[in-house]
Design a protein around this motif. Structure first.
Motif, short mmCIF file in Angstrom:
data_model
loop_
_atom_site.label_atom_id
_atom_site.label_comp_id
_atom_site.label_asym_id
_atom_site.label_seq_id
_atom_site.Cartn_x
_atom_site.Cartn_y
_atom_site.Cartn_z
N ASP A 106 -5.76 -3.86 -3.79
CA ASP A 106 -4.50 -3.82 -4.20
C ASP A 106 -3.63 -4.88 -3.84
O ASP A 106 -3.90 -5.44 -2.81
N LEU A 107 -2.75 -5.22 -4.66
CA LEU A 107 -1.96 -6.36 -4.37
C LEU A 107 -1.23 -6.41 -2.76
O LEU A 107 -1.54 -7.45 -2.08
N GLY A 108 -0.63 -5.26 -2.38
CA GLY A 108 0.22 -5.21 -1.36
C GLY A 108 -0.43 -5.19 0.01
O GLY A 108 -0.12 -4.81 0.99
N ILE A 134 9.34 -3.92 1.61
CA ILE A 134 8.20 -3.39 2.10
C ILE A 134 8.59 -2.39 3.08
O ILE A 134 7.61 -1.40 3.62
N GLU A 135 9.39 -2.68 3.90
CA GLU A 135 9.80 -1.69 4.98
C GLU A 135 10.24 -0.37 4.26
O GLU A 135 9.51 0.75 5.05
N LYS A 136 10.85 -0.16 3.22
CA LYS A 136 11.29 1.15 2.81
C LYS A 136 9.98 1.70 2.16
O LYS A 136 9.63 2.99 2.30
N ALA A 137 9.28 0.94 1.63
CA ALA A 137 7.64 1.50 1.04
C ALA A 137 6.86 2.03 2.10
O ALA A 137 6.28 2.77 2.11
N PHE A 138 6.84 1.13 3.27
CA PHE A 138 5.98 1.36 4.43
C PHE A 138 6.36 3.03 5.06
O PHE A 138 5.33 3.69 5.50
N ILE A 139 7.66 2.94 5.24
CA ILE A 139 8.13 4.23 5.98
C ILE A 139 8.00 5.59 4.99
O ILE A 139 7.55 6.37 5.51
N ARG A 140 7.90 5.48 3.73
CA ARG A 140 7.70 6.49 2.76
C ARG A 140 6.14 6.82 2.70
O ARG A 140 6.00 8.08 2.77
N LEU A 154 7.17 -12.04 6.05
CA LEU A 154 7.65 -10.49 6.18
C LEU A 154 8.70 -10.14 4.93
O LEU A 154 8.96 -8.95 4.97
N ASP A 155 9.01 -11.19 4.21
CA ASP A 155 10.22 -10.96 3.19
C ASP A 155 9.35 -10.72 1.74
O ASP A 155 9.49 -11.76 1.01
N ARG A 156 9.00 -9.72 1.53
CA ARG A 156 8.17 -9.54 0.39
C ARG A 156 8.62 -8.17 -0.35
O ARG A 156 9.08 -7.21 0.52
N PRO A 157 8.78 -8.29 -1.66
CA PRO A 157 9.22 -6.95 -2.34
C PRO A 157 8.02 -6.09 -2.52
O PRO A 157 6.92 -6.43 -2.24
N SER A 158 8.32 -4.90 -3.01
CA SER A 158 7.29 -3.76 -3.13
C SER A 158 7.70 -3.16 -4.36
O SER A 158 9.03 -2.81 -4.55
N ALA A 159 6.40 -2.85 -5.37
CA ALA A 159 6.98 -1.85 -6.38
C ALA A 159 5.58 -1.23 -6.78
O ALA A 159 4.36 -1.73 -6.20
N GLY A 207 5.21 -15.61 0.28
CA GLY A 207 6.75 -15.24 0.05
C GLY A 207 7.32 -16.11 -0.87
O GLY A 207 8.75 -16.33 -1.01
N THR A 208 6.39 -16.73 -1.71
CA THR A 208 6.99 -17.71 -2.94
C THR A 208 6.67 -17.05 -4.21
O THR A 208 7.11 -17.92 -5.26
N LEU A 209 6.30 -15.73 -4.44
CA LEU A 209 5.98 -15.25 -5.91
C LEU A 209 6.61 -13.85 -5.87
O LEU A 209 6.27 -13.09 -4.96
N ASN A 210 7.46 -13.38 -6.98
CA ASN A 210 7.69 -12.25 -7.14
C ASN A 210 6.62 -11.57 -8.32
O ASN A 210 6.95 -12.03 -9.62
N PRO A 211 5.61 -11.11 -7.76
CA PRO A 211 4.40 -10.73 -9.03
C PRO A 211 4.95 -9.52 -9.86
O PRO A 211 4.36 -9.49 -11.04
N TYR A 212 6.01 -9.05 -9.65
CA TYR A 212 6.41 -7.87 -10.59
C TYR A 212 7.56 -8.52 -11.69
O TYR A 212 7.91 -7.69 -12.45
N ASP A 213 7.67 -9.69 -11.64
CA ASP A 213 8.34 -10.33 -12.49
C ASP A 213 7.57 -10.89 -13.53
O ASP A 213 6.55 -11.85 -13.48
N PRO A 214 7.67 -10.29 -14.78
CA PRO A 214 6.68 -10.67 -15.86
C PRO A 214 6.59 -12.04 -16.23
O PRO A 214 5.44 -12.75 -16.42
N ASP A 215 7.79 -12.82 -16.06
CA ASP A 215 7.64 -14.39 -16.51
C ASP A 215 6.85 -15.17 -15.32
O ASP A 215 6.16 -16.11 -15.51
N ALA A 216 7.06 -14.43 -14.03
CA ALA A 216 6.46 -15.36 -12.87
C ALA A 216 5.05 -15.09 -12.95
O ALA A 216 4.00 -15.86 -12.76
N LEU A 217 4.80 -13.86 -13.28
CA LEU A 217 3.00 -13.32 -13.57
C LEU A 217 2.45 -14.23 -14.70
O LEU A 217 1.35 -14.70 -14.47
#
Length: 241
Positions: free
Chosen positions: A20-22, A66-72, A101-106, A138-148
């Motif tokens: 899995d990605l994350g 990712i902090e919020k996702a981790f704690i949840r 450490l600055d990565r998004p989560s979804a 930390g150079t890519l937001n894979p949740y952005d369709p254009d970036a992916l």
């Protein structure tokens, strides 16, 4: 001891990787596996195929830290999250891997569906690897369709096709089927690596251990001593996929 069964010399060896990605251990484990393969003069025998395994199918579609996702997912506090992240960051950096450490989560379901498409084109591992590398750097937001779509184009895929898949529900059943198959084979998490449908290895193994697994299914490297076996791995008896 389980009898060693190897492929004929020079025959292709399929390596299936449930991931899995994350998952930071997947990131580390993939690179260790690649290093172990690259150390062999017959590296081109090995065909790595990505298999889907959502760690958290109920993760929200909206971006969060990712902090919020981790704690949840795991409970604890921000301090617990930071301690865990810094531990794996040190391991990754010690092996020459970028780790921000600055990565998004979804939710990763959409990405898994795109990887299924990429796999049909023989580019599944290439796409997933490049996406995960950029994500952890930390150079890519894979949740952005254009970036992916941009990463997909860089590995020889159709970016517009990626956007179409993300806007639909294509490959959804295959993603779910992959996860179910992984569980049936004994996966309790990821990474989960199956070599030649004979040997399964859970977790991010060290490079020498992956080397043992490669030797077990493909035979020893010519001119090199045989490596010892590692009984932590499950031996499978399954038909080829």
């Amino acid at each position: 001891m389980v009898e060693r069964v190897t492929q004929p010399e020079g025959a292709e060896v399929v390596i299936e990787v449930w991931s899995d990605l994350g998952c930071p251990w997947c990131y580390v484990g993939h690179h260790r596996l690649q290093v172990a393969i690259a150390q062999r003069p017959d590296a081109d025998r090995f065909d790595i195929r990505m298999r889907s395994f959502e760690l958290n199918p109920t993760a929200p579609q909206e971006l969060e830290t990712i902090e919020k996702a981790f704690i949840r997912a795991h409970g604890g506090t921000a301090a617990h999250f930071l301690q865990a992240e810094r531990q794996i960051q040190a391991i990754a950096r010690g092996e020459g891997l970028a780790f921000s450490l600055d990565r998004p989560s979804a939710n990763t379901f959409g990405l898994h569906r795109v990887v299924q498409y990429a796999g049909d084109q023989g580019r599944g591992f290439a796409l997933f690897s490049d996406v995960q590398d950029g994500f952890f750097a930390g150079t890519l937001n894979p949740y952005d369709p254009d970036a992916l779509a941009g990463v997909a184009e860089s590995v020889g895929l159709d970016g517009q096709r990626v956007r179409e898949i993300l806007a639909s529900n294509e490959y959804a059943e295959r993603v779910r089927a992959d996860r179910s198959e992984g569980l049936a084979l004994g996966a309790t998490g990821v990474p989960f690596v199956v070599l030649d449908r004979r040997v399964a290895a859970p977790g991010a193994q060290k490079v020498p251990v992956y080397g043992q697994l490669l030797e077990q299914v493909a035979g020893p490297v010519p001119g090199c001593p045989t490596l010892g076996s590692d009984e932590r791995h499950r031996h499978l008896s399954l038909p080829a996929r």
